[in-house]
Design a protein around this motif. Structure first.
Motif, PDB file in Angstrom:
ATOM      1  N   MET A 169       8.671   0.221  16.105  1.00  7.94           N
ATOM      2  CA  MET A 169       8.536   0.135  14.969  1.00  7.94           C
ATOM      3  C   MET A 169       9.435   0.857  13.922  1.00  7.94           C
ATOM      4  O   MET A 169       9.532   1.765  14.115  1.00  7.94           O
ATOM      5  CB  MET A 169       6.985   0.511  14.395  1.00  7.94           C
ATOM      6  N   PRO A 170      10.202   0.199  13.105  1.00  3.94           N
ATOM      7  CA  PRO A 170      11.160   0.691  12.154  1.00  3.94           C
ATOM      8  C   PRO A 170      10.373   1.565  11.263  1.00  3.94           C
ATOM      9  O   PRO A 170       9.198   1.361  11.041  1.00  3.94           O
ATOM     10  CB  PRO A 170      11.678  -0.463  11.583  1.00  3.94           C
ATOM     11  N   THR A 171      11.241   2.546  10.579  1.00  4.31           N
ATOM     12  CA  THR A 171      10.554   3.355   9.764  1.00  4.31           C
ATOM     13  C   THR A 171      11.094   2.879   8.000  1.00  4.31           C
ATOM     14  O   THR A 171      12.335   2.328   7.882  1.00  4.31           O
ATOM     15  CB  THR A 171      11.322   4.885   9.714  1.00  4.31           C
ATOM     16  N   PHE A 172      10.166   3.169   7.411  1.00  7.74           N
ATOM     17  CA  PHE A 172      10.331   2.665   5.957  1.00  7.74           C
ATOM     18  C   PHE A 172      10.221   3.687   4.788  1.00  7.74           C
ATOM     19  O   PHE A 172       9.225   4.533   5.053  1.00  7.74           O
ATOM     20  CB  PHE A 172       9.113   1.560   5.600  1.00  7.74           C
ATOM     21  N   ASP A 173      11.173   3.851   4.284  1.00  4.03           N
ATOM     22  CA  ASP A 173      11.126   4.711   2.878  1.00  4.03           C
ATOM     23  C   ASP A 173      11.077   3.803   1.647  1.00  4.03           C
ATOM     24  O   ASP A 173      11.882   2.960   1.280  1.00  4.03           O
ATOM     25  CB  ASP A 173      12.245   5.540   2.890  1.00  4.03           C
ATOM     26  N   ILE A 174       9.884   4.128   0.727  1.00  2.87           N
ATOM     27  CA  ILE A 174       9.638   3.501  -0.623  1.00  2.87           C
ATOM     28  C   ILE A 174      10.246   4.745  -1.607  1.00  2.87           C
ATOM     29  O   ILE A 174       9.598   5.651  -1.411  1.00  2.87           O
ATOM     30  CB  ILE A 174       8.103   3.247  -0.615  1.00  2.87           C
ATOM     31  N   VAL A 175      11.001   4.156  -2.446  1.00  3.24           N
ATOM     32  CA  VAL A 175      11.523   4.932  -3.535  1.00  3.24           C
ATOM     33  C   VAL A 175      11.206   4.649  -4.587  1.00  3.24           C
ATOM     34  O   VAL A 175      11.355   3.335  -5.149  1.00  3.24           O
ATOM     35  CB  VAL A 175      13.083   5.084  -3.361  1.00  3.24           C
ATOM     36  N   VAL A 176      10.724   5.470  -5.571  1.00  5.65           N
ATOM     37  CA  VAL A 176      10.319   5.194  -6.931  1.00  5.65           C
ATOM     38  C   VAL A 176      10.785   6.231  -7.824  1.00  5.65           C
ATOM     39  O   VAL A 176      10.842   7.400  -7.331  1.00  5.65           O
ATOM     40  CB  VAL A 176       8.760   4.703  -6.980  1.00  5.65           C
ATOM     41  N   THR A 177      11.181   6.083  -9.093  1.00  8.52           N
ATOM     42  CA  THR A 177      11.310   7.257 -10.111  1.00  8.52           C
ATOM     43  C   THR A 177      10.263   6.841 -11.466  1.00  8.52           C
ATOM     44  O   THR A 177       9.909   5.783 -11.366  1.00  8.52           O
ATOM     45  CB  THR A 177      12.620   7.149 -10.679  1.00  8.52           C
ATOM     46  N   THR A 178       9.568   7.956 -11.844  1.00  5.88           N
ATOM     47  CA  THR A 178       8.508   7.614 -12.721  1.00  5.88           C
ATOM     48  C   THR A 178       8.623   8.705 -13.709  1.00  5.88           C
ATOM     49  O   THR A 178       8.844   9.740 -13.633  1.00  5.88           O
ATOM     50  CB  THR A 178       7.312   7.655 -11.898  1.00  5.88           C
ATOM     51  N   ILE A 179       8.001   8.492 -14.927  1.00  4.87           N
ATOM     52  CA  ILE A 179       7.745   9.409 -16.205  1.00  4.87           C
ATOM     53  C   ILE A 179       6.350   9.122 -16.715  1.00  4.87           C
ATOM     54  O   ILE A 179       6.191   9.551 -17.818  1.00  4.87           O
ATOM     55  CB  ILE A 179       8.797   9.151 -17.336  1.00  4.87           C
TER      56      ILE A 179
END
Length: 384
Positions: free
Chosen positions: A1-11
Motif C-alpha cells: 500500500m503506498p503512503t499518502f500525504d495530504i497537504v493543506v494551508t489554512t487561516i
C-alpha cells in the motif's frame, strides 16, 4: 500500500478536518496517511488544538508551528522571503515535507474542500502512479487541445462553465473532445496526476462567478483520462500526484506588480500547467474525476477577486500556446522542471504587449528563478 500525504494551508477554523479523519478511518487508511497542516500568521490556535486531538486519536498529523517553519526553511538555505507569509504559497512547506518523508502520493487540498462521506477519498486518489488501464473504468478525451473538466459538473443554470485557468480563446463547447474508450496504446501509460472534482461552488474564475454565479449539485460518475496533447487546468484543490512529479509542483509565487495590479490567485494554475508540461513530455497522463469534494467557498469580494485575477488571466492566455509547443529532452521530472525553468527564463523577454511590457516579463523571469531555488531545496532534501 503506498503512503499518502495530504497537504493543506489554512487561516480559518479547522471545520474541514473531521470529515477527512472520519473518511480515512472508515476506509482503513490510517496507517498510510499523514495530514500536513501548514498554518500561517492568521491561523487561529484552534487549528493546532484540532491537530493535537487527531494525534491523540492515532492519526499522523504534521502541523509545524510558525517558528518550526522558519527553522525548516533556514535549514534548507532558502531565502527568508522565498515562501511569503499570509499567502497560499505556504503550502510549499507541506510539499517539501512530503518529499522529505518519502510520500508515495501527494494530495493537495484547500481548507474549503470538504470530504464527502459517500466516497473513499484516498482510495480514489490511489490510481496515481499506476497504469491508466488499471485505474477503473475511464473514458479518454483525445483529438482536441483542451478538455473542459467542468463539463462533468451539473450546473443548475444549464450554462456552460469553464474551470479557472482555462484559456478564453479556446472556450468553445463545440471544440470539446468526444469521450471514447481508453485506446489500447494508453492502457499501460502511467497516471501522473489525478484531479478530483468539486460540487457546490466550482473552481471557476471571478469573471464567471460575477456573470453566471454557478452552483453545482452533482458531478457525473465518469473518470476521464486526457490523451497526449489534450490539456486541462490543474489546481491545488483535491489534486494528487505521484512522488516523482512532486519536484514540478512548486506553487508559483504571486503578489508580483503588473501594470499597477498585484498578480494573484493564479499560483496553483501556473504550477498545474508546469506539472502538466513535464508530464506530457515524459509520456505520462492526467486523469480527471473522482473523488468529488464539497467546495464550501468562504465569502469573497468578487470584484477584488477579479482585480487580483485579471493579470493572471491575460498572461496565462499568452503563455499557454508557447508552453504547449515546448519540447523537453529530460527523462526525469526534476530534470524536466530544471529544463522548463531555463526555457521560461530564455523566453521571458520575448513576450511583448499588454501587461508584458509593464511587469509581465519581470514576473516570468522571477518565476524561473524561484523554480530553480525550489529545485535546490528538493535536491537538499534528497541527500547526496
Amino acid at each position: 500500500m503506498p503512503t499518502f500525504d495530504i497537504v493543506v494551508t489554512t487561516i480559518f477554523e479547522p471545520a474541514w478536518l473531521d470529515g477527512y479523519l472520519e473518511n480515512i478511518r472508515a476506509h482503513g487508511h490510517m496507517e498510510v496517511v499523514t495530514i500536513r497542516i501548514i498554518c500561517d500568521r492568521k491561523s487561529p490556535g484552534s487549528v493546532y488544538d484540532a491537530a493535537q486531538r487527531a494525534i491523540e486519536q492515532g492519526f499522523s498529523i504534521d502541523c509545524p508551528t510558525l517558528e518550526e517553519q522558519e527553522r525548516y526553511l533556514k535549514d534548507l538555505n532558502l531565502p527568508r522571503d522565498f515562501i511569503p507569509w499570509n499567502t497560499d504559497n505556504r503550502r510549499n512547506i507541506g510539499y517539501l515535507r512530503a518529499w522529505e518523508h518519502d510520500a508515495d502520493v501527494l494530495i493537495s487540498i484547500d481548507d474549503d474542500n470538504y470530504c464527502r462521506p459517500d466516497s473513499d477519498f484516498i482510495g480514489a486518489h490511489r490510481v496515481v502512479g499506476g497504469q491508466a488501464g488499471t485505474a477503473g473504468k475511464s473514458q479518454c478525451a483525445s483529438g482536441a487541445p483542451w478538455f473542459n473538466m467542468c463539463s462533468l459538473l451539473n450546473d443548475d443554470s444549464g450554462s456552460t462553465i469553464w474551470a479557472r485557468g482555462f484559456p478564453y480563446r479556446d472556450r468553445d463547447p463545440a471544440a470539446d473532445p468526444a469521450l471514447q474508450p481508453l485506446p489500447s496504446e494508453l492502457v499501460t501509460s502511467r497516471l501522473a496526476v489525478n484531479a478530483g472534482l468539486w460540487v457546490d461552488d466550482p473552481d471557476v474564475d471571478a469573471v464567471t462567478r460575477l456573470a453566471q454565479r454557478p452552483y453545482v449539485d452533482t458531478a457525473e460518475p465518469t473518470n476521464v483520462v486526457l490523451a497526449p496533447g489534450t490539456w486541462s487546468p490543474i489546481n491545488t484543490q483535491n489534486t494528487a500526484l505521484h512522488r516523482e512529479a512532486i519536484p514540478t509542483y512548486y506553487y508559483v509565487r504571486m503578489g508580483f506588480p503588473v501594470k499597477g495590479m498585484l498578480l494573484d490567485r493564479f499560483g496553483d494554475i501556473w504550477s498545474g500547467y508546469f506539472l502538466q508540461c513535464c508530464a506530457q513530455n515524459l509520456g505520462e497522463l492526467v486523469r480527471v474525476g473522482a473523488p468529488v469534494a464539497d467546495h464550501r467557498r468562504t465569502t469573497h469580494n468578487l470584484f477584488k477577486d477579479l482585480y487580483q485575477e485579471l493579470a493572471g488571466i491575460v498572461l496565462t492566455e499568452d503563455l499557454l500556446p508557447w508552453l504547449r509547443e515546448l519540447r523537453l529532452s529530460a527523462t526525469t521530472y526534476a530534470e524536466a522542471y530544471a529544463e522548463l525553468a531555463d526555457a521560461i527564463a530564455g523566453q521571458a523577454d520575448k513576450f511583448t504587449g499588454f501587461l508584458w511590457d509593464e511587469g509581465g516579463r519581470e514576473f516570468l523571469s522571477a518565476t524561473a528563478t524561484h523554480m530553480r531555488t525550489w529545485l535546490d531545496a528538493i535536491r537538499t532534501l534528497s541527500g547526496p
